[in-house]
Write a protein that holds these residues in place. Structure first.
Motif, PDB file in Angstrom:
ATOM      1  N   LYS A  31       0.855  -1.189   0.000  1.00  0.00           N
ATOM      2  CA  LYS A  31       0.000   0.000   0.000  1.00  0.00           C
ATOM      3  C   LYS A  31       0.891   1.238   0.000  1.00  0.00           C
ATOM      4  O   LYS A  31       1.754   1.388   0.870  1.00  0.00           O
ATOM      5  CB  LYS A  31      -0.919   0.022   1.222  1.00  0.00           C
ATOM      6  CG  LYS A  31      -2.064  -0.970   1.159  1.00  0.00           C
ATOM      7  CD  LYS A  31      -2.994  -0.805   2.349  1.00  0.00           C
ATOM      8  CE  LYS A  31      -4.200  -1.713   2.234  1.00  0.00           C
ATOM      9  NZ  LYS A  31      -5.094  -1.599   3.419  1.00  0.00           N
ATOM     10  N   GLU A  32       0.665   2.120  -0.946  1.00  0.00           N
ATOM     11  CA  GLU A  32       1.542   3.274  -1.109  1.00  0.00           C
ATOM     12  C   GLU A  32       1.623   4.126   0.150  1.00  0.00           C
ATOM     13  O   GLU A  32       2.690   4.650   0.476  1.00  0.00           O
ATOM     14  CB  GLU A  32       1.069   4.126  -2.283  1.00  0.00           C
ATOM     15  CG  GLU A  32       2.027   5.266  -2.624  1.00  0.00           C
ATOM     16  CD  GLU A  32       1.563   6.067  -3.832  1.00  0.00           C
ATOM     17  OE1 GLU A  32       2.418   6.526  -4.605  1.00  0.00           O
ATOM     18  OE2 GLU A  32       0.332   6.217  -4.010  1.00  0.00           O
ATOM     19  N   LYS A  33       0.527   4.256   0.876  1.00  0.00           N
ATOM     20  CA  LYS A  33       0.527   5.117   2.055  1.00  0.00           C
ATOM     21  C   LYS A  33       1.483   4.632   3.143  1.00  0.00           C
ATOM     22  O   LYS A  33       1.913   5.417   3.994  1.00  0.00           O
ATOM     23  CB  LYS A  33      -0.872   5.258   2.630  1.00  0.00           C
ATOM     24  CG  LYS A  33      -1.515   3.983   3.138  1.00  0.00           C
ATOM     25  CD  LYS A  33      -2.947   4.252   3.570  1.00  0.00           C
ATOM     26  CE  LYS A  33      -3.694   2.990   3.941  1.00  0.00           C
ATOM     27  NZ  LYS A  33      -5.107   3.284   4.281  1.00  0.00           N
ATOM     28  N   LEU A  34       1.862   3.362   3.104  1.00  0.00           N
ATOM     29  CA  LEU A  34       2.819   2.857   4.087  1.00  0.00           C
ATOM     30  C   LEU A  34       4.232   3.361   3.830  1.00  0.00           C
ATOM     31  O   LEU A  34       5.136   3.142   4.636  1.00  0.00           O
ATOM     32  CB  LEU A  34       2.783   1.328   4.116  1.00  0.00           C
ATOM     33  CG  LEU A  34       1.514   0.716   4.716  1.00  0.00           C
ATOM     34  CD1 LEU A  34       1.538  -0.800   4.593  1.00  0.00           C
ATOM     35  CD2 LEU A  34       1.345   1.118   6.177  1.00  0.00           C
ATOM     36  N   GLY A  35       4.421   4.063   2.714  1.00  0.00           N
ATOM     37  CA  GLY A  35       5.694   4.749   2.476  1.00  0.00           C
ATOM     38  C   GLY A  35       5.971   5.814   3.522  1.00  0.00           C
ATOM     39  O   GLY A  35       7.114   6.269   3.658  1.00  0.00           O
ATOM     40  N   TYR A  36       4.961   6.196   4.252  1.00  0.00           N
ATOM     41  CA  TYR A  36       5.134   7.139   5.369  1.00  0.00           C
ATOM     42  C   TYR A  36       6.179   6.638   6.355  1.00  0.00           C
ATOM     43  O   TYR A  36       6.856   7.430   7.021  1.00  0.00           O
ATOM     44  CB  TYR A  36       3.791   7.317   6.086  1.00  0.00           C
ATOM     45  CG  TYR A  36       3.873   8.053   7.407  1.00  0.00           C
ATOM     46  CD1 TYR A  36       4.025   9.437   7.445  1.00  0.00           C
ATOM     47  CD2 TYR A  36       3.798   7.353   8.611  1.00  0.00           C
ATOM     48  CE1 TYR A  36       4.106  10.106   8.658  1.00  0.00           C
ATOM     49  CE2 TYR A  36       3.879   8.016   9.827  1.00  0.00           C
ATOM     50  CZ  TYR A  36       4.035   9.382   9.843  1.00  0.00           C
ATOM     51  OH  TYR A  36       4.117  10.053  11.047  1.00  0.00           O
ATOM     52  N   LEU A  37       6.360   5.324   6.440  1.00  0.00           N
ATOM     53  CA  LEU A  37       7.226   4.730   7.461  1.00  0.00           C
ATOM     54  C   LEU A  37       8.661   4.510   6.991  1.00  0.00           C
ATOM     55  O   LEU A  37       9.463   3.944   7.730  1.00  0.00           O
ATOM     56  CB  LEU A  37       6.610   3.412   7.932  1.00  0.00           C
ATOM     57  CG  LEU A  37       5.293   3.602   8.702  1.00  0.00           C
ATOM     58  CD1 LEU A  37       4.541   2.298   8.831  1.00  0.00           C
ATOM     59  CD2 LEU A  37       5.578   4.211  10.066  1.00  0.00           C
ATOM     60  N   VAL A  38       9.004   4.949   5.808  1.00  0.00           N
ATOM     61  CA  VAL A  38      10.390   4.868   5.336  1.00  0.00           C
ATOM     62  C   VAL A  38      11.197   5.970   6.001  1.00  0.00           C
ATOM     63  O   VAL A  38      10.849   7.151   5.926  1.00  0.00           O
ATOM     64  CB  VAL A  38      10.472   5.009   3.811  1.00  0.00           C
ATOM     65  CG1 VAL A  38      11.931   5.029   3.350  1.00  0.00           C
ATOM     66  CG2 VAL A  38       9.716   3.877   3.116  1.00  0.00           C
ATOM     67  N   ASN A  39      12.274   5.588   6.676  1.00  0.00           N
ATOM     68  CA  ASN A  39      13.167   6.583   7.287  1.00  0.00           C
ATOM     69  C   ASN A  39      14.617   6.258   6.910  1.00  0.00           C
ATOM     70  O   ASN A  39      14.874   5.278   6.209  1.00  0.00           O
ATOM     71  CB  ASN A  39      12.946   6.642   8.805  1.00  0.00           C
ATOM     72  CG  ASN A  39      13.531   5.451   9.549  1.00  0.00           C
ATOM     73  OD1 ASN A  39      14.103   4.538   8.963  1.00  0.00           O
ATOM     74  ND2 ASN A  39      13.380   5.443  10.860  1.00  0.00           N
TER      75      ASN A  39
END
Length: 267
Positions: free
Chosen positions: A124-132
């Motif tokens: 899910k694209e929105k889980l890209g929020y968790l890339v650090n």
């Protein structure tokens, strides 16, 4: 309860001696799989030889609990940071590329400090929020996340991988949680995961964790219905004792600390 179990294990290693084989080994591969929208009761109703093998060799609980509200991005942020939505600041379930990403420390920071090369594959694209910055390799793929995770894990080195698997989150709202179609989708997911799981187990010195972000009831999820908050936890390893986690009460916010404890125990 999780912290107490860890302290007992550390004390046992100290009494036995640091040269003991179980206490001395390190993890070479850590794989965490989040099966989106997995209702824990489905593990008892569906034919799941891959997950069933992990449940038999390790431990599991069907007594997990999600965030308030029990939604995908909110729950995964709590899972990664070990903090509730109010503490980590992610109270909405939406994100798009170019927007602010997570600022709190995550499980990838923990893994990086232990010397792992880290990867994150999500559907899910929105889980890209968790890339650090602690994520070495990451990829958003609707259908190829499992294959990408395996390609990463067969490379040389020590690996830490978080894999998000979608499918049930689409079938549940259309046909209903625990419907025949939902259970069939879980069977397909389980079958698709088989090669990846066998690869990790075959490389030895592994830690495998399977969990979820939320469940649902009827054709509804994300509500305040008790079934929407439920989730499972499966833990399997060949170098640490995980039977102590059988049947425990588990919150999605506890994953980060549980992982940190196990990494310390095997270091």
């Amino acid at each position: 309860m999780i912290v107490r179990a860890f302290l007992i294990a550390v004390m046992l290693c100290a009494l036995i001696g640091s040269n003991n084989d179980v206490c001395a080994k390190q993890f070479n591969n850590v794989l965490i799989i989040s099966i989106d929208a997995l209702h824990p009761d489905a593990l008892k109703k569906s034919k799941i030889p891959t997950l069933g093998k992990l449940m038999k060799s390790g431990s599991y609980t069907l007594n997990g609990h999600s965030t308030e509200p029990p939604k995908t991005l909110i729950a995964h942020t709590a899972m990664f940071t070990g903090l509730s939505p109010g503490e980590n600041g992610k109270v909405g379930n939406h994100w798009a590329p170019g927007k602010t990403t997570v600022k709190k420390e995550t499980i990838f920071d923990t893994a990086s400090r232990h010397g792992f090369k880290t990867s994150y594959f999500y559907s899910k694209e929105k889980l890209g929020y968790l890339v650090n910055p602690a994520v070495d390799v990451h990829e958003w793929s609707r259908d190829g996340a499992i294959d990408s995770a395996r390609s990463f894990l067969i490379t040389p080195g020590r690996h830490f991988t978080f894999l998000h698997v979608s499918g049930l989150d689409q079938v549940g709202p259309e046909y209903g949680w625990l419907s025949p179609e939902y259970l069939e989708e879980l069977f397909f997911i389980d079958d698709y995961l088989s090669t990846l799981v066998d690869t990790v187990i075959g490389k030895r010195n592994y830690l495998l964790i399977v969990t979820s972000d939320h469940a649902g009831h009827g054709k509804i999820h994300g509500s305040d219905h008790p079934e929407d908050y439920r989730l499972p936890l499966i833990i399997s390893s060949d170098i640490v004792d995980v039977k102590r986690f059988q049947g425990i009460s588990f919150s999605v916010t506890e994953l980060k600390q549980l992982l940190a404890n196990l990494l310390e125990e095997a270091s």
